[in-house]
Design a protein around this motif. Sequence first.
Motif, PDB file in Angstrom:
ATOM      1  N   GLU A 182       0.465  -1.376  -0.009  1.00  4.99           N
ATOM      2  CA  GLU A 182       0.274   0.416  -0.048  1.00  4.99           C
ATOM      3  C   GLU A 182       0.962   1.139  -0.136  1.00  4.99           C
ATOM      4  O   GLU A 182       1.452   1.783   0.558  1.00  4.99           O
ATOM      5  CB  GLU A 182      -0.757   0.163   1.103  1.00  4.99           C
ATOM      6  N   GLY A 183       1.243   2.351  -0.756  1.00 10.80           N
ATOM      7  CA  GLY A 183       1.822   3.001  -0.526  1.00 10.80           C
ATOM      8  C   GLY A 183       0.554   4.698  -0.941  1.00 10.80           C
ATOM      9  O   GLY A 183       1.462   5.220  -1.103  1.00 10.80           O
ATOM     10  N   CYS A 184      -0.237   4.482  -1.609  1.00 14.32           N
ATOM     11  CA  CYS A 184      -1.403   5.434  -1.264  1.00 14.32           C
ATOM     12  C   CYS A 184      -2.998   5.766  -1.068  1.00 14.32           C
ATOM     13  O   CYS A 184      -2.956   6.576  -1.028  1.00 14.32           O
ATOM     14  CB  CYS A 184      -0.705   6.343  -3.048  1.00 14.32           C
ATOM     15  N   GLU A 236      -5.264   5.001  -3.216  1.00 17.66           N
ATOM     16  CA  GLU A 236      -5.855   5.859  -4.119  1.00 17.66           C
ATOM     17  C   GLU A 236      -5.904   5.739  -4.988  1.00 17.66           C
ATOM     18  O   GLU A 236      -5.900   6.339  -5.997  1.00 17.66           O
ATOM     19  CB  GLU A 236      -5.863   7.656  -3.834  1.00 17.66           C
ATOM     20  N   GLU A 250      -2.933   5.581  -7.146  1.00 16.25           N
ATOM     21  CA  GLU A 250      -2.095   6.833  -7.882  1.00 16.25           C
ATOM     22  C   GLU A 250      -0.706   6.232  -8.371  1.00 16.25           C
ATOM     23  O   GLU A 250       0.258   6.627  -8.980  1.00 16.25           O
ATOM     24  CB  GLU A 250      -2.117   8.548  -6.778  1.00 16.25           C
ATOM     25  N   SER A 290       3.167   4.604 -16.953  1.00 15.55           N
ATOM     26  CA  SER A 290       2.966   5.605 -16.290  1.00 15.55           C
ATOM     27  C   SER A 290       1.839   5.527 -15.059  1.00 15.55           C
ATOM     28  O   SER A 290       1.454   6.820 -14.512  1.00 15.55           O
ATOM     29  CB  SER A 290       2.308   6.273 -17.341  1.00 15.55           C
ATOM     30  N   LEU A 320       4.414   5.067  -9.329  1.00 19.80           N
ATOM     31  CA  LEU A 320       5.145   5.765  -9.090  1.00 19.80           C
ATOM     32  C   LEU A 320       6.426   5.686  -8.376  1.00 19.80           C
ATOM     33  O   LEU A 320       6.779   4.372  -8.074  1.00 19.80           O
ATOM     34  CB  LEU A 320       4.505   6.524  -7.944  1.00 19.80           C
ATOM     35  N   CYS A 321       7.429   5.801  -8.868  1.00 19.41           N
ATOM     36  CA  CYS A 321       8.176   5.302  -8.321  1.00 19.41           C
ATOM     37  C   CYS A 321       9.431   6.445  -7.630  1.00 19.41           C
ATOM     38  O   CYS A 321       9.617   8.008  -8.464  1.00 19.41           O
ATOM     39  CB  CYS A 321       9.776   4.666  -9.486  1.00 19.41           C
TER      40      CYS A 321
END
Lengths: 698, 156
Positions: free
Chosen positions: B37-39, B41, B43, B129, B132-133
């Motif tokens: 879990e990075g966000c 939402e 994204e 795209s 995200l990194c």
Amino acid sequence: MKENISQSIPRSDAKAKLRGETKYIADIPFDKLLYAKTLRSTKAKAKIRSILLPKIPDGYFVIDQHDVPGKNRMRTVVSDHPIFAQDDVQYIGQPILLVVGEDRETVYNILAQIQVEYEEERPLLTLEEAENSSAVFTDYHYDKGNPCAAFQNAKTLIEDEFATGYQEHVYLEPNGMAAEFKGDTLFVYGSMQCPFYAKGALLETMDLADDKVRVIQTTTGGAFGGKEEFPSLIACQVAVASLKTQKPVMMIYDRMEDILCSTKRHPSKIRYKAALDENQQIVALDIDVLFNAGAYNGLSPVVLQRGIFSVTNVYHIPHLRVHGRNFMTNSVPSGAYRGFGAPQTIFGTEMMLYNIAVKLGIEPLDYKARHLLKRNDPTCTGGRIHDEVKMFEILEKITQMSGYYEKIKHSPKYHGIGASLFLHGCGFTGKGETVINGAIQLTKKNQEVTLKVSSVEMGQGAETVLRKIVAYTLEIQMEQIIFEKTDTGLVPDSGPTVASRTTMIVGGLLQQAALEMKERWHEAESFEVTRRYNHPDFLHWDDQKFHGDAYPVYSWGANVAEIEIDPVTYELTIKNLYGVYDVGVPIDLRSLEGQMQGGIAQGIGWATIEVMETSQGRLIQTNLTNYKIPTAMDVPEMEIEFISNPYEFGPFGAKCAGELPFVGAPPAVAAAVSHALKKPINHLPIRPEKLMEIDNEN
Amino acid sequence: MKIEFYLNNDPHEIEVDPAYRLLDLLREDFGLTSVKEGCGEGECGACIVLMNGLAVNSCLVPCGSILGKHIITLEEFRKTDRYEAIEKGFMDAGAVQCGFCTPGFVMATESLLNQNPDPTDEEIREGLSGNLCRCTGYNLIIKGVKLAMEKGAGLW
């Protein structure tokens, strides 16, 4: 095994990360674990009149200031941030208390029912307001030469002003910590750069003896400075909760919470007065640096120090008057972020020189080259450039690679090319390394060597690079080097993982120890070698007067950016980005290329699309939908080269690298935009609406 | 609500709140921690899994919508030859730094190449795209995908 140290080897952690087997803090199971969530201030500045709690079910707990056994302040450079709010709150998002329990939904429900009665006070919301109210946390001055006389004798005086915005780190792994007691010993686990910073903070807040606290870094999913001092706060909070509940307690931030309340890059304003002589050479600068530190000063004094000690960038300016101030505003505290204050001042200085050159009708890169520092020149703080400067070699390479001189003459409108020159001071500022006095240890057991440091792997490749330095020095296989778990109970304090000091300083100590171990290899089956940092004798620093060698050595670089602006939407596209770097001798080229490309991408983000602002003390951008960082579609192709310039005191000749690429990209992009529109670019981020406005002026 | 679905090729029947996030089901109930879990939402792409062969952000998928679907996580995908090619490509390119985004990029790469075995550079950028990194600056990941395509020629 005798190979070229620059030749790339596989990263030791890549395979497990690719397979998804690596455990980050949120992936680690604990028995009887309780989850914690923070109640935060919704006011920018207020007294807390009362806190009304709902009925708390069995097995659920509220943890606040009254539960803190020791100091209710987070230990750092200035220990002013309360672990839990006491009588007042100073920014929106400030932690007041935790709700802790087994079921997360129940925890959230309890949290939603808590009512805080505030008595609101008038906050200071902007840097401008703070300056007008003289709300100064830190005020620094230093002079060099005779700025008064230089300004009196100047042929031309030029003034300019620059401003930069917030930046959020957006490490992909949000902050997270867990704490548990085993007997009377506290164990804290989590995502962090500096286990011994967290330990120091825990000792004070928990009022425990040194041997009763162990901090264990878990695999850290990116940090960039954002997990330097900030995790100490969460570490203390979960530790207090674990003490009260006598159970393991974990707190994992969601993204919005992380953005709302974690530290940011300092917004800045920088004012310049330049004195030029009859040859249009800059002979003196008067520079006023203003940083927005937010509600608590914390680490900001040392960020400001690096900012003001980087202020002349790669240029020799004989006379200087430098003033730097951290201002207090009722907003989220600013803190460490890759480059640590230097990106702001170097952006200002690069664009000031650019703007002057344009005004004088001189090609900007040529004008900059006229001011370059050379070996043995005095630095801005009256120290010395002790090592060879290869800026002319760098310049020649970058202009050839990019076709700079050809393109700058023949760019159509809305196309631009720009260059930046830059440096970064390696390691801690001033006496920092002496104060930390970092230690490392190598332990030989049969044919294996265990490497013990407190420098953490956080994505930058430290584990592979440090093992490589030891393996190549001992001339044994990489597999024979074991990287000890970063656990304060198992490793010595080699200092925090910051300031691009890991390879150069810690790696340097490891190489010295490995050389000794190599000589004594056959002495015994098992033995240890330890090393502590010794500041080289020729370096001098006066911490009161800010005089001497602020840094032992510098890494250097140049960037060229090519951009295109959409004539209708003013959307900015970066077409190409070139970089040439002197980081001493590159230790592992592929790893370094990753550092350079990633640093450039972050720099481009800060310079262009990463807009973060506050309104009435509240951050407007609090998620990744409205705070945009670059995607694969936003980054240009990058061409990266290194030139070799061995540093006597670095391992295999290495200097610092991780922060350098961040510093260079923003002014290169700004210069290219300025070139495209023939208008000065004095503000970051560069927003399309602003470009439209300035293009339509006159 | 009772839901039947396939997880990593095994049939499952579970009793679950239809609004429960697939991300939580995978991490909390099945212990599949490759899913990050990075966000929360949609994204960042760190929680990407394959649903009937296509990449989805599991944080945006309510369990009510996985009825009869085939969900594949990296725990299963890493047993395949295609994974081996991606692993080799990413390793050789230096596409891995902190690693938190990596499982999502691996799954997104599989989804991309599954739909388009021979993407152009531009198509790779577009295809990735949604991920995200913050460490690599992406170019080395794109290079990793291209190396994976070479190493795994014929697999997609």
